[in-house]
Design an enzyme around this catalytic site. Structure first.
Site, PDB file in Angstrom:
ATOM      1  N   HIS A 172       0.793  -1.237   0.000  1.00  0.00           N
ATOM      2  CA  HIS A 172       0.000   0.000   0.000  1.00  0.00           C
ATOM      3  C   HIS A 172       0.818   1.277   0.000  1.00  0.00           C
ATOM      4  O   HIS A 172       0.266   2.368  -0.096  1.00  0.00           O
ATOM      5  CB  HIS A 172      -0.934   0.013   1.218  1.00  0.00           C
ATOM      6  CG  HIS A 172      -1.693  -1.250   1.390  1.00  0.00           C
ATOM      7  ND1 HIS A 172      -1.276  -2.262   2.228  1.00  0.00           N
ATOM      8  CD2 HIS A 172      -2.819  -1.696   0.783  1.00  0.00           C
ATOM      9  CE1 HIS A 172      -2.121  -3.272   2.147  1.00  0.00           C
ATOM     10  NE2 HIS A 172      -3.059  -2.962   1.280  1.00  0.00           N
ATOM     11  N   GLY A 203      -7.320  11.909   8.205  1.00  0.00           N
ATOM     12  CA  GLY A 203      -8.058  10.865   7.506  1.00  0.00           C
ATOM     13  C   GLY A 203      -8.073  11.114   6.004  1.00  0.00           C
ATOM     14  O   GLY A 203      -7.916  10.203   5.195  1.00  0.00           O
ATOM     15  N   ARG A 224      -6.462  16.552   2.840  1.00  0.00           N
ATOM     16  CA  ARG A 224      -5.994  17.337   3.984  1.00  0.00           C
ATOM     17  C   ARG A 224      -4.485  17.154   4.152  1.00  0.00           C
ATOM     18  O   ARG A 224      -3.786  18.074   4.550  1.00  0.00           O
ATOM     19  CB  ARG A 224      -6.748  16.977   5.260  1.00  0.00           C
ATOM     20  CG  ARG A 224      -6.336  17.880   6.400  1.00  0.00           C
ATOM     21  CD  ARG A 224      -7.402  18.185   7.421  1.00  0.00           C
ATOM     22  NE  ARG A 224      -8.578  18.759   6.841  1.00  0.00           N
ATOM     23  CZ  ARG A 224      -9.809  18.371   7.122  1.00  0.00           C
ATOM     24  NH1 ARG A 224     -10.024  17.405   7.974  1.00  0.00           N
ATOM     25  NH2 ARG A 224     -10.842  18.959   6.547  1.00  0.00           N
ATOM     26  N   ARG A 229      -2.681  11.175  15.007  1.00  0.00           N
ATOM     27  CA  ARG A 229      -3.844  11.328  14.140  1.00  0.00           C
ATOM     28  C   ARG A 229      -4.415  12.728  14.358  1.00  0.00           C
ATOM     29  O   ARG A 229      -4.519  13.200  15.505  1.00  0.00           O
ATOM     30  CB  ARG A 229      -4.880  10.252  14.502  1.00  0.00           C
ATOM     31  CG  ARG A 229      -6.247  10.502  13.917  1.00  0.00           C
ATOM     32  CD  ARG A 229      -7.170   9.307  14.026  1.00  0.00           C
ATOM     33  NE  ARG A 229      -8.557   9.704  14.186  1.00  0.00           N
ATOM     34  CZ  ARG A 229      -9.302  10.285  13.247  1.00  0.00           C
ATOM     35  NH1 ARG A 229      -8.807  10.541  12.055  1.00  0.00           N
ATOM     36  NH2 ARG A 229     -10.555  10.626  13.484  1.00  0.00           N
ATOM     37  N   ILE A 230      -4.752  13.407  13.265  1.00  0.00           N
ATOM     38  CA  ILE A 230      -5.407  14.712  13.370  1.00  0.00           C
ATOM     39  C   ILE A 230      -6.692  14.627  12.561  1.00  0.00           C
ATOM     40  O   ILE A 230      -6.665  14.659  11.339  1.00  0.00           O
ATOM     41  CB  ILE A 230      -4.495  15.867  12.882  1.00  0.00           C
ATOM     42  CG1 ILE A 230      -3.679  15.465  11.647  1.00  0.00           C
ATOM     43  CG2 ILE A 230      -3.544  16.326  13.970  1.00  0.00           C
ATOM     44  CD1 ILE A 230      -2.878  16.599  11.060  1.00  0.00           C
ATOM     45  N   GLU A 271     -15.600   8.762  16.930  1.00  0.00           N
ATOM     46  CA  GLU A 271     -15.012   8.783  15.584  1.00  0.00           C
ATOM     47  C   GLU A 271     -14.786   7.341  15.152  1.00  0.00           C
ATOM     48  O   GLU A 271     -15.396   6.429  15.719  1.00  0.00           O
ATOM     49  CB  GLU A 271     -13.741   9.644  15.551  1.00  0.00           C
ATOM     50  CG  GLU A 271     -12.715   9.360  16.622  1.00  0.00           C
ATOM     51  CD  GLU A 271     -11.865   8.150  16.343  1.00  0.00           C
ATOM     52  OE1 GLU A 271     -12.208   7.063  16.879  1.00  0.00           O
ATOM     53  OE2 GLU A 271     -10.842   8.262  15.647  1.00  0.00           O
ATOM     54  N   MET A 272     -13.941   7.086  14.155  1.00  0.00           N
ATOM     55  CA  MET A 272     -13.882   5.741  13.593  1.00  0.00           C
ATOM     56  C   MET A 272     -12.464   5.162  13.438  1.00  0.00           C
ATOM     57  O   MET A 272     -12.313   4.117  12.806  1.00  0.00           O
ATOM     58  CB  MET A 272     -14.598   5.726  12.226  1.00  0.00           C
ATOM     59  CG  MET A 272     -16.058   6.150  12.318  1.00  0.00           C
ATOM     60  SD  MET A 272     -16.892   6.135  10.729  1.00  0.00           S
ATOM     61  CE  MET A 272     -16.956   4.392  10.386  1.00  0.00           C
ATOM     62  N   GLU A 273     -11.454   5.817  14.007  1.00  0.00           N
ATOM     63  CA  GLU A 273     -10.077   5.358  13.753  1.00  0.00           C
ATOM     64  C   GLU A 273      -9.177   5.195  14.974  1.00  0.00           C
ATOM     65  O   GLU A 273      -8.239   4.376  14.936  1.00  0.00           O
ATOM     66  CB  GLU A 273      -9.362   6.331  12.780  1.00  0.00           C
ATOM     67  CG  GLU A 273      -9.894   6.349  11.369  1.00  0.00           C
ATOM     68  CD  GLU A 273     -11.112   7.241  11.201  1.00  0.00           C
ATOM     69  OE1 GLU A 273     -11.327   8.129  12.071  1.00  0.00           O
ATOM     70  OE2 GLU A 273     -11.871   7.058  10.237  1.00  0.00           O
ATOM     71  N   ASP A 280     -19.528  17.617  14.908  1.00  0.00           N
ATOM     72  CA  ASP A 280     -20.936  17.264  15.126  1.00  0.00           C
ATOM     73  C   ASP A 280     -21.162  17.071  16.609  1.00  0.00           C
ATOM     74  O   ASP A 280     -20.298  16.518  17.283  1.00  0.00           O
ATOM     75  CB  ASP A 280     -21.290  15.926  14.465  1.00  0.00           C
ATOM     76  CG  ASP A 280     -21.332  16.033  12.980  1.00  0.00           C
ATOM     77  OD1 ASP A 280     -22.251  16.695  12.484  1.00  0.00           O
ATOM     78  OD2 ASP A 280     -20.430  15.480  12.336  1.00  0.00           O
TER      79      ASP A 280
HETATM   80  N1  HPA Z   1     -16.097  11.135  12.290  1.00  0.00           N
HETATM   81  C1  HPA Z   1     -16.087  12.448  12.049  1.00  0.00           C
HETATM   82  N2  HPA Z   1     -17.072  13.244  12.382  1.00  0.00           N
HETATM   83  C2  HPA Z   1     -18.126  12.712  13.002  1.00  0.00           C
HETATM   84  C3  HPA Z   1     -18.184  11.359  13.287  1.00  0.00           C
HETATM   85  C4  HPA Z   1     -17.120  10.531  12.908  1.00  0.00           C
HETATM   86  O1  HPA Z   1     -17.125   9.298  13.121  1.00  0.00           O
HETATM   87  N3  HPA Z   1     -19.361  11.139  13.901  1.00  0.00           N
HETATM   88  C5  HPA Z   1     -19.972  12.320  13.991  1.00  0.00           C
HETATM   89  N4  HPA Z   1     -19.238  13.282  13.443  1.00  0.00           N
END
Ligand code: HPA
Length: 237
Positions: A5, A21, A25, A88-89, A183-185, A208
């Site tokens: 990768h 992410g 950016r 991570r930013i 968040e997701m990471e 959010d």
């Molecule tokens: N990532 C970025 N912004 C967000 C997320 C997320 O998982 N959930 C709500 N706002």
């Protein structure tokens, strides 16, 4: 020494990596904050650049979205490129009444119910801490720069929470209400760093909130993101 990768050579990549992410950016940071930045990866458009910040060699490398993606890039950077620190930013949401839109949060650690750790190592870990040493550098720098940095736990989710039919039900699946960010990471990054004996931290800008619904202008977003990027860069020089 390419990986499946990453096409870079070992010397192309600094020991310290900033990891947004979004690939664009990474490009924005390289163009606006680094000197002599060179593109060092474009495989799958996961852009990476290496340049200097106030004389210090630094790489900005995108992670993509979700644990699987950040898991791959952080593993390869630490394991094959001898990277020592990744910050991570990113952006995040919040379910916490004390958190406002555009607050900047430093994650103390990430809670996650994903299968990632079970598949990788046959262990089921719910919470991984970020790096105390790297966090201290970031906290000290935020004090010096008068940045009101919030510090607390993160929820890392396998779903984008805003797409859940019932977001309060989603929130209530987690052990308590003390989490500052969602968040997701972060969990993927912290887990890989711990596994490989490396350092990882995560800075997030809140975009959010369940409790703060005012709409943001693009100038406000950019100002807060720039403040977070500068804080990360200043912390590693
Ligand atoms: N990532 C970025 N912004 C967000 C997320 C997320 O998982 N959930 C709500 N706002």
């Amino acid at each position: 020494m390419p990986t499946p990768h990453i096409e870079s050579n070992k010397e192309d990549i600094a020991k310290v990596v900033l990891m947004p992410g979004d690939p664009l950016r990474a490009k924005y940071i390289a163009e606006n904050f680094l000197e002599n930045a060179k593109l060092i990866n474009s495989v799958r458009n996961m852009l990476g650049y290496t340049g200097t910040y106030k004389g210090k060699k630094v790489t900005v490398f995108a992670s993509g979205m979700g644990i699987p993606s950040i898991g791959i890039y952080s593993y390869e950077l630490y394991n094959y490129y001898d990277v020592e620190k990744i910050i991570r930013i990113g952006t995040c949401g919040s379910f916490n009444k004390d958190i406002k839109l555009l607050d900047i949060i430093l994650s103390s650690g990430a809670y996650c119910k994903s299968y990632f750790d079970v598949l990788l190592d046959g262990v089921d870990v719910d919470f991984v801490q970020s790096s105390g040493e790297l966090n201290r550098l970031i906290m000290n720098k935020s004090k010096e720069k008068n940045i009101d940095l919030k510090f607390g736990k993160t929820i890392t989710s396998d779903v984008f929470d805003l797409y859940c039919d019932d977001i309060e039900k989603f929130r209530d699946t987690f052990p308590d209400l003390s989490f500052l960010s969602v968040e997701m990471e972060a969990f993927g990054l912290f887990y890989i760093a711990k596994k490989l004996g490396k350092e990882a931290s995560c800075l997030m800008t809140v975009v959010d909130s369940l409790y703060d619904k005012h709409s943001l202008t693009s100038e406000e977003r950019e100002k807060s993101l720039n403040e977070m990027i500068e804080l990360a860069l200043e912390s590693i020089i």
